[in-house]
Scaffold this motif. Sequence first.
Motif, PDB file in Angstrom:
ATOM      1  N   LEU A 238       0.826  -1.206   0.000  1.00 18.02           N
ATOM      2  CA  LEU A 238       0.000   0.000   0.000  1.00 18.02           C
ATOM      3  C   LEU A 238       0.861   1.257   0.000  1.00 18.02           C
ATOM      4  N   ALA A 239       1.971   1.236   0.761  1.00 20.49           N
ATOM      5  CA  ALA A 239       2.858   2.395   0.802  1.00 20.49           C
ATOM      6  C   ALA A 239       3.478   2.646  -0.563  1.00 20.49           C
TER       7      ALA A 239
ATOM      8  N   GLU B 147       2.417   1.632  -3.545  1.00 17.75           N
ATOM      9  CA  GLU B 147       1.402   2.018  -4.532  1.00 17.75           C
ATOM     10  C   GLU B 147       0.958   3.464  -4.347  1.00 17.75           C
ATOM     11  N   SER B 148       0.955   3.959  -3.108  1.00 16.88           N
ATOM     12  CA  SER B 148       0.564   5.346  -2.888  1.00 16.88           C
ATOM     13  C   SER B 148       1.613   6.305  -3.448  1.00 16.88           C
TER      14      SER B 148
ATOM     15  N   GLY C  78       1.354   6.083  -7.403  1.00 13.48           N
ATOM     16  CA  GLY C  78       0.121   6.694  -7.889  1.00 13.48           C
ATOM     17  C   GLY C  78       0.075   8.205  -7.740  1.00 13.48           C
ATOM     18  N   GLN C  79       1.228   8.852  -7.472  1.00 12.09           N
ATOM     19  CA  GLN C  79       1.242  10.301  -7.302  1.00 12.09           C
ATOM     20  C   GLN C  79       0.900  11.022  -8.598  1.00 12.09           C
TER      21      GLN C  79
ATOM     22  N   ILE D 199       0.638   5.993   4.050  1.00  9.75           N
ATOM     23  CA  ILE D 199       0.013   6.133   2.728  1.00  9.75           C
ATOM     24  C   ILE D 199       0.021   7.605   2.332  1.00  9.75           C
ATOM     25  N   CYS D 200       0.568   7.890   1.130  1.00  8.07           N
ATOM     26  CA  CYS D 200       0.550   9.258   0.600  1.00  8.07           C
ATOM     27  C   CYS D 200      -0.785   9.547  -0.073  1.00  8.07           C
ATOM     28  N   ARG D 201      -1.285  10.746   0.108  1.00  9.97           N
ATOM     29  CA  ARG D 201      -2.371  11.220  -0.729  1.00  9.97           C
ATOM     30  C   ARG D 201      -1.832  11.471  -2.138  1.00  9.97           C
ATOM     31  N   PRO D 202      -2.644  11.268  -3.191  1.00  6.65           N
ATOM     32  CA  PRO D 202      -2.127  11.364  -4.567  1.00  6.65           C
ATOM     33  C   PRO D 202      -1.498  12.705  -4.923  1.00  6.65           C
TER      34      PRO D 202
ATOM     35  N   ARG E  87       0.246  14.677  -2.864  1.00  4.73           N
ATOM     36  CA  ARG E  87       1.281  15.099  -1.911  1.00  4.73           C
ATOM     37  C   ARG E  87       2.501  15.722  -2.606  1.00  4.73           C
TER      38      ARG E  87
ATOM     39  N   ARG F 299      -1.388   9.776   5.245  1.00  8.18           N
ATOM     40  CA  ARG F 299      -2.155   8.981   6.205  1.00  8.18           C
ATOM     41  C   ARG F 299      -1.131   8.225   7.063  1.00  8.18           C
TER      42      ARG F 299
END
Length: 330
Positions: free
Chosen positions: A21-22, A24-25, A28-29, A95-98, A100, A205
């Motif tokens: 998840l980390a 992929e976040s 997905g930026q 998890i990064c917001r897209p 960020r 997150r």
Amino acid sequence: MPKPAISVAMSVYNGERFLPLAIESVLGQSFADFELLILDDGSTDGSAAIIRRYAEADSRVRPVIRENRGLIASLNQLLDMAEAPLVARMDADDICRPERFARQVAFLTDHPDYGVVGSWSEDIGEHGEALVRSGADHPLVHEEMLAAIEQGEQLICHPAVMYRRDVVLSVGGYHAAFRHCEDLDLWLRLSSVTRMGNIPERLLRYRRYPDQVSARHSTEQQIGAVIARLAWEERRDGRPDPTEHLSLLPAIDELDALFGRTGVSQAARERVALSLRWSPAAMRDDGFEILLDHVREGGRRDGLWRTVARLLRFGEPLRAARLAAALARN
């Protein structure tokens, strides 16, 4: 090949549970001009296989698989490897917001006098559930950052930060002695050479769960944080920083000798003790003995009878009795 705009620095140790998840976040930026440096620090789980799989699928992922050397050595190695002028930190369980990276690059472009920018964060639990936040958000502009340093408040969420690589290298990167509080020590050193701030958006997150490093090493972390602030006070007042070249921090009782004057050890013990009284983990490990020593020295007792009650709630009746006895005697 042209150099990327951002180098993302992620160190992993036994992180297989949350690692996909980390990663992929990051991948997905909305801002896609980056390299993702992922260093596996001697994991014994499936982290290395996960990293290799993502590296095969996306050429932006640059994997490093090696033996365990610890987080600070890993972060400094990632700094050395980085090809971009900007470095974004990321942890393997967050998890990064897209948006960020886009927000942080725009901030640093618009504010060339800032070398460091973080963001506010959203707390999530072990399973991604939203958690209720407590406490104030991080300061926004440099002047607020300096005031927060004076008050001993939070500065920047480490996995949410982006900084200029050359500025961090100019102060020597991460210092080996400050294990589990290497970020605070770095922010304090950077505060005198560049401006720092935070974006008032929850661009990360941040996962909180019982097994994370900060929960398992709360006592060591708080001792290091207090010594980092003492070192900052030395620099602020024009005195040499005695921690600058240390590879390991001394015990609290040795701080008078390190700083060259009496009273430093007692003052440090008080700061540590009064901060650890709220931590269930610290009250179950060596933090409790630090608190007892503080009481025996006649230190401040703010709320310590309530700590006795908390120890009972934590399932530590013997420690509750020992603290109550010390409070009654002193």
